[in-house]
Structures are given as structure tokens and as C-alpha cells.
Design a protein around this motif. Structure first.
Motif, PDB file in Angstrom:
ATOM      1  N   ARG A 217      13.703  82.755  70.650  1.00  0.00           N
ATOM      2  CA  ARG A 217      14.173  82.538  69.282  1.00  0.00           C
ATOM      3  C   ARG A 217      14.100  83.828  68.467  1.00  0.00           C
TER       4      ARG A 217
ATOM      5  N   ASP B 124       9.776  80.384  74.641  1.00  0.00           N
ATOM      6  CA  ASP B 124      10.707  79.802  73.681  1.00  0.00           C
ATOM      7  C   ASP B 124      10.662  80.570  72.360  1.00  0.00           C
TER       8      ASP B 124
ATOM      9  N   THR C  91      16.767  86.237  69.635  1.00  0.00           N
ATOM     10  CA  THR C  91      18.076  85.769  69.196  1.00  0.00           C
ATOM     11  C   THR C  91      18.296  86.087  67.723  1.00  0.00           C
ATOM     12  N   GLU C  92      17.277  85.866  66.901  1.00  0.00           N
ATOM     13  CA  GLU C  92      17.385  86.172  65.476  1.00  0.00           C
ATOM     14  C   GLU C  92      17.621  87.669  65.257  1.00  0.00           C
TER      15      GLU C  92
END
Length: 242
Positions: free
Chosen positions: A43, A39, A46-47
Motif C-alpha cells: 500500500r 500488505d 503504491t501510494e
């Protein structure tokens, strides 16, 4: 005899349930760690992708504007050359302004900016690149034509390089986007599987805890019955002896 057999059976159930609970807790811990890591990785990726996409969008917009400016400058100069009026145009601020605007474009290389700067300084100077003059003292149109052709060649070369750089940047963006999509898909699939296993393991743990609790209750009652029955049997044996 029946109570002893049942007590042994219940003790075995309790022992197995305790082992199942321990195994489930261990598996839940491993799954929680893996889910947390995946996870976090998702994240972070994605950032990074969002920032890359934003940086690309800004750079691509500027590159597009630079290509358009170069295209407009080329069209203007080519048009004036065909009309034979580049002499008049070069005496106005239009060309110098257009070139100055291009110099500010960060999409151009330092070398290209230097070329443009040189053209601007030459185009705006009094000597006009020491262009040949006619006997009458007027600038030679052929010299202006040569000068305009030189500017046109430089701008066309810059336009070609700007388009190539933009195409390469777009390809890199597509590759980066594709790589992110593959990574995100892989992480999401792993998260989906692990979360499903986590839910199933928690259910199994809860069932084992319930089984263990019921067996412990039954064992307590059975042991109580066994103690009472053993006591009664001893009393009967004592009475029979008397």
C-alpha cells in the motif's frame, strides 16, 4: 483391558492434536504478521508510485509545453530572418510576449531564465542593444540580423537542453515504474502464497480441534466405562471371596 488400551490411544490422539493446534496457532501468527507487513509495504509503495506518477505527469506536461513554446519562438524568428523582416517584428510586442511567457516556465533553469530576461529587456529597450545606426539614423539591418541570430542561438540551446531534460525525466519515470512493478509483483506473489498457506493452516487447525474434541468425548466415555467395569470386577471378586 480393552478400555485401558483405548484410553491410552485416545490420550495420545488428544496430546498430538493439542500439539498440532499449538503449532498451527504459532504458524498463523507468523503468517498474519508477514501478510500484514507485506500488505502495508504494498500500500505504501503504491501510494508513493501514484504520487510520483502524478508529479511526473504534471512536470512532463509543463516540459512539453516549454519545448513547444521554444519551438514556436525559434520557428517565428527563423522565418522572419529568412524574410528579412525581423526588424519590423522586433518592434512589436509579439517577441517580447513570447519570451516573457517562456520566462514563467518552471521547466527552464534559473540561468536560462536570466538569459531570456536579458533578451527581453534588451529587445524592449530604446537602444536596442546599442545597435549600429546607418548614416540616415535608421537602425542597421545587419545589426538586427546579428541580434536575431543571437536570440535564435540562445533559444535553440534552451530547446536542446529542455528536450534532453525531458528525455531524462521520462527515462527516470520508466525506471521508477519498472522498479515498482517488480516490487509489487514480488509482494503480491508473497501475499498469494502466504494467504494460501494461512487458509490451509486454519483448515488443519480446525481439523485438529475437531479430532481433539471427538477424542476427548470418547475418552470421557471410555474412562466412565472403565470405572464402571473396574467397580463391577471388584464386586465380583468380593462375592467370590465370600
Amino acid at each position: 483391558k480393552t478400555a485401558k488400551a483405548k484410553a491410552e490411544e485416545l490420550s495420545a490422539v488428544i496430546e498430538k492434536s493439542a500439539a498440532d493446534i499449538s503449532n498451527a496457532e504459532s504458524q498463523i501468527g507468523e503468517l498474519a504478521g508477514r501478510i500484514g507487513t507485506n500488505d502495508k509495504d504494498l500500500r505504501t509503495a503504491t501510494e508513493i508510485r501514484q504520487k510520483e506518477a502524478a508529479d511526473f505527469a504534471a512536470a512532463d506536461a509543463e516540459a512539453s509545453e516549454t519545448v513547444d513554446m521554444l519551438g514556436r519562438a525559434i520557428t517565428i524568428i527563423d522565418k522572419e530572418m529568412r524574410k528579412g523582416s525581423f526588424v519590423q517584428m522586433s518592434k512589436t510586442a509579439d517577441l517580447t510576449s513570447a519570451l516573457n511567457t517562456l520566462i514563467q516556465a518552471s521547466a527552464l533553469s534559473i540561468q536560462d531564465k536570466s538569459k531570456l530576461q536579458s533578451l527581453v529587456q534588451t529587445d524592449g529597450g530604446d537602444d536596442d542593444m546599442a545597435l549600429t545606426q546607418q548614416p540616415s539614423g535608421a537602425p542597421d539591418p545587419k545589426a538586427y540580423e546579428s541580434h536575431s541570430s543571437g536570440i535564435l542561438d540562445v533559444l535553440e540551446d534552451m530547446a536542446d537542453k529542455a528536450k534532453e531534460m525531458r528525455n531524462e525525466a521520462q527515462k527516470s519515470e520508466m525506471n521508477a515504474k519498472h522498479s515498482f512493478e517488480l516490487l509489487a509483483q514480488s509482494l503480491n506473489d508473497a501475499l498469494k502464497v502466504d494467504k494460501k498457506v494461512m487458509a490451509e493452516t486454519k483448515q488443519a487447525k480446525a481439523a485438529a480441534e475437531e479430532t481433539k474434541a471427538m477424542a476427548e468425548g470418547d475418552l470421557a466415555r471410555t474412562q466412565k466405562l472403565l470405572a464402571e467395569t473396574t467397580k463391577s470386577l471388584k464386586e465380583l471378586d468380593r462375592k467370590s471371596v465370600v
